[in-house]
Motif scaffolding. Structure first.
Motif, mmCIF file in Angstrom:
data_model
loop_
_atom_site.group_PDB
_atom_site.id
_atom_site.type_symbol
_atom_site.label_atom_id
_atom_site.label_comp_id
_atom_site.label_asym_id
_atom_site.label_seq_id
_atom_site.Cartn_x
_atom_site.Cartn_y
_atom_site.Cartn_z
ATOM 1 N N ILE A 5 1.080 -1.042 0.394
ATOM 2 C CA ILE A 5 -0.326 -0.179 -0.030
ATOM 3 C C ILE A 5 1.047 1.246 -0.014
ATOM 4 N N MET A 6 0.778 1.766 -0.670
ATOM 5 C CA MET A 6 1.044 2.680 -0.873
ATOM 6 C C MET A 6 0.794 4.603 -0.949
ATOM 7 N N GLY A 7 1.302 6.103 -1.149
ATOM 8 C CA GLY A 7 0.420 7.621 -0.562
ATOM 9 C C GLY A 7 1.041 8.094 0.717
ATOM 10 N N LEU A 8 0.815 9.678 -0.351
ATOM 11 C CA LEU A 8 1.448 10.635 0.680
ATOM 12 C C LEU A 8 1.488 10.508 1.709
ATOM 13 N N PRO A 9 1.428 11.003 2.961
ATOM 14 C CA PRO A 9 1.145 11.510 4.394
ATOM 15 C C PRO A 9 0.072 12.005 4.547
ATOM 16 N N GLY A 86 4.948 0.965 4.142
ATOM 17 C CA GLY A 86 6.299 1.991 4.318
ATOM 18 C C GLY A 86 7.450 1.488 3.974
ATOM 19 N N TYR A 87 7.054 0.246 3.110
ATOM 20 C CA TYR A 87 8.919 -0.160 2.230
ATOM 21 C C TYR A 87 8.231 -1.486 0.986
ATOM 22 N N PRO A 88 8.796 -0.599 -0.045
ATOM 23 C CA PRO A 88 10.080 0.110 -0.121
ATOM 24 C C PRO A 88 9.374 1.708 0.014
ATOM 25 N N ARG A 89 10.289 2.095 0.204
ATOM 26 C CA ARG A 89 10.719 3.406 0.234
ATOM 27 C C ARG A 89 11.526 4.606 -0.730
ATOM 28 N N THR A 90 12.328 3.168 -1.540
ATOM 29 C CA THR A 90 13.788 3.863 -2.359
ATOM 30 C C THR A 90 13.306 2.542 -3.788
ATOM 31 N N ILE A 91 13.530 3.612 -4.761
ATOM 32 C CA ILE A 91 13.683 2.378 -5.646
ATOM 33 C C ILE A 91 14.748 1.020 -5.939
ATOM 34 N N GLU A 92 15.916 1.319 -5.270
ATOM 35 C CA GLU A 92 16.897 0.609 -4.619
ATOM 36 C C GLU A 92 15.735 -0.667 -4.038
ATOM 37 N N ALA A 94 13.420 -1.035 -4.129
ATOM 38 C CA ALA A 94 11.847 -1.983 -4.356
ATOM 39 C C ALA A 94 13.035 -2.998 -5.223
ATOM 40 N N GLN A 95 14.151 -2.919 -5.897
ATOM 41 C CA GLN A 95 15.008 -3.996 -6.110
ATOM 42 C C GLN A 95 14.887 -5.003 -5.433
ATOM 43 N N ALA A 96 15.197 -4.285 -4.717
ATOM 44 C CA ALA A 96 15.714 -5.727 -3.392
ATOM 45 C C ALA A 96 13.522 -6.033 -3.238
ATOM 46 N N LEU A 97 13.068 -5.283 -2.760
ATOM 47 C CA LEU A 97 12.154 -6.550 -2.878
ATOM 48 C C LEU A 97 11.588 -7.710 -3.249
ATOM 49 N N ASP A 98 11.819 -6.974 -5.695
ATOM 50 C CA ASP A 98 11.985 -8.310 -6.010
ATOM 51 C C ASP A 98 12.868 -9.087 -5.835
ATOM 52 N N ALA A 99 13.476 -9.115 -5.736
ATOM 53 C CA ALA A 99 14.742 -9.696 -5.208
ATOM 54 C C ALA A 99 14.468 -11.341 -4.074
ATOM 55 N N ALA A 100 13.892 -10.693 -2.984
ATOM 56 C CA ALA A 100 14.174 -11.430 -1.495
ATOM 57 C C ALA A 100 12.340 -12.215 -2.294
ATOM 58 N N LEU A 101 11.247 -11.412 -2.891
ATOM 59 C CA LEU A 101 9.788 -12.520 -3.104
ATOM 60 C C LEU A 101 10.789 -13.178 -4.203
ATOM 61 N N SER A 102 11.188 -12.910 -5.315
ATOM 62 C CA SER A 102 11.452 -14.070 -6.289
ATOM 63 C C SER A 102 12.605 -15.757 -5.833
ATOM 64 N N ALA A 103 13.522 -14.834 -4.398
ATOM 65 C CA ALA A 103 14.202 -15.971 -3.956
ATOM 66 C C ALA A 103 13.360 -16.743 -2.798
ATOM 67 N N LEU A 104 12.203 -16.423 -2.247
ATOM 68 C CA LEU A 104 11.388 -16.667 -1.669
ATOM 69 C C LEU A 104 10.290 -17.465 -2.066
ATOM 70 N N GLU A 105 10.230 -17.671 -3.490
ATOM 71 C CA GLU A 105 9.257 -17.897 -4.517
ATOM 72 C C GLU A 105 7.915 -17.390 -3.970
ATOM 73 N N ILE A 106 7.730 -16.518 -3.626
ATOM 74 C CA ILE A 106 6.853 -15.149 -3.286
ATOM 75 C C ILE A 106 5.411 -14.248 -4.812
ATOM 76 N N GLN A 107 4.840 -14.418 -5.035
ATOM 77 C CA GLN A 107 4.575 -13.547 -5.557
ATOM 78 C C GLN A 107 3.541 -12.428 -5.584
ATOM 79 N N LEU A 108 3.893 -11.367 -5.999
ATOM 80 C CA LEU A 108 3.223 -9.892 -5.106
ATOM 81 C C LEU A 108 1.855 -9.521 -6.391
ATOM 82 N N ASP A 109 0.931 -9.618 -5.520
ATOM 83 C CA ASP A 109 -0.382 -9.699 -6.345
ATOM 84 C C ASP A 109 -1.025 -8.289 -6.666
#
Length: 213
Positions: A5-9, A86-92, A94-109
């Motif tokens: 979930i994302m959105g400005l303060p 509250g995460y990811p806060r930066t594009i870096e 977001a890329q790390a989250l992609d890698a973590a989800l891939s390693a854990l075989e979890i799909q972001l819906d």
């Protein structure tokens, strides 16, 4: 179902996030909660994070990313799904989250983005005033003191002043734009109009999530 979930303060992310968690039975994951749990449980990443915090230093991205991966690997996530807030806060990140989800075989819906005009957020966030004598908090528009109140009896915290609020929003916009663009390329983002009644916002979210299930 696994969501961001994302959105400005001030956009209502916290309110809507709580409703999503309650309605769909997801695990609510916030960075603050993850840090506290990792430190309390003395996990490898938690201890590493504590070493930086104890020195008054910022926790590096690789440690934050590690704590997120630790949490996502736990059994309750596999059983119930998550709402990451509250995460990811930066594009870096977001890329790390992609890698973590891939390693854990979890799909972001999906990514739910609560979209609110920044100008209305400045008004919403900078309206808070505090009574000098009692410390009671009011809002100039949404919860004003009694009619005819004397402005000299109230003060604003530095964080609530319009110029400070605008700077904070500008930082969030510049950080959030590339993250949203990243997930738009994956067709994961659903923009929800946040300038409406709370229940109407949630009705739109429910409709969007029902299409993901």
């Amino acid at each position: 179902m696994n969501l961001l979930i994302m959105g400005l303060p001030g956009a209502g992310k916290g309110t809507q996030g709580a409703k999503i968690v309650e309605k769909f039975g997801l695990i609510h994951i916030s960075t603050g909660d993850m840090f506290r749990a990792a430190i309390a449980n003395q996990t490898e990443m938690g201890l590493l994070a504590k070493s930086y915090i104890d020195k008054g230093e910022l926790v590096p991205d690789e440690v934050t990313n590690g704590i997120v991966k630790e949490r996502l690997s736990q059994k309750d996530i596999a059983e119930r799904g998550f709402l990451l807030d509250g995460y990811p806060r930066t594009i870096e990140q977001a890329q790390a989250l992609d890698a973590a989800l891939s390693a854990l075989e979890i799909q972001l819906d999906g990514v739910i983005n609560i979209d609110v005009n920044p100008e209305s957020l400045v008004e919403r966030l900078s309206g808070r005033i505090i009574h000098k004598e009692t410390g009671e908090t009011f809002h100039k528009i949404f919860n004003p003191p009694a009619a005819g109140y004397d402005e000299n009896d109230y003060y604003q915290r530095e964080d609530d002043k319009p110029e400070t609020v605008k700077r904070r929003l500008d930082v969030n916009i510049s950080q959030g734009a590339p993250i949203l663009e990243h997930y738009r390329k994956e067709n994961l983002v659903t923009d929800i109009e946040g300038n409406q009644d709370i229940q109407d916002v949630f009705a739109d979210i429910e409709k969007a999530l029902s299409n993901l299930k």
